[in-house]
Design a protein around this motif. Sequence first.
Motif: not given
Length: 223
Positions: A152-165
Amino acid sequence: MASNRRAFLTATAVGALTVAPAQAVPNGTTGGPRPPSPRAALDELLAGNHRYASGRPLHPHEGGGRRRLLAAEQHPFAVVVGCVDSRVPPELVFDQGLGDLLCIRTAGQVLDEAVLASIQYGVEVLRVPLVLVLGHERCGAVAATLDHLRAGVPVPGHLELLVEEIAPAARRTRGLPGDWAEHTMTAHTRWVRDAIRADPAFVPAHVAAARFDLDTGLVSLIP
Ligand SMILES: [Zn+2]
């Protein structure tokens, strides 16, 4: 995806730029014509990678003559969709030079509309016969995705797109024996390849996927 934007790009790009015959300009490593087929283009990439990995690179096409030849037009023979990782620069790992590769790099080689438009520029306008999706060992974008899913390490800002993909590939491979990061990278790279293959915009090109090994420097195709 905004198909209307894609159509606009195609219309304006094709209308505004002249497409010269693909084989009119020297482009192979030896100065010959650019590889005439997707298979020949892939062979050229793999041959260049072997030169790089074995410590015998030619560093082709870096001089002023090449630069002047390319000043008016370009005829790259492969589109490489790779990661931003500083250890995986396509021109170096494939031992290519100016005008040889059209490189599109995002963290974790994730796709978005700008990436797809850039691939389309290569395939449709520059008539590039090969698209190679290049994943690599110990990818930071994959690691961030696994950290997020595992702890559950939080994903900051724009990095969220990478994790979603990347997360779908991670979820699909979570129960497999072996290295989860490696499985995720392979599954994600394969997914990106298949998504590009399935897009009607890229039918003229052969689309392949490969993995770069940070330890050996070798690229191997992903089936
Ligand atoms: Zn990476």
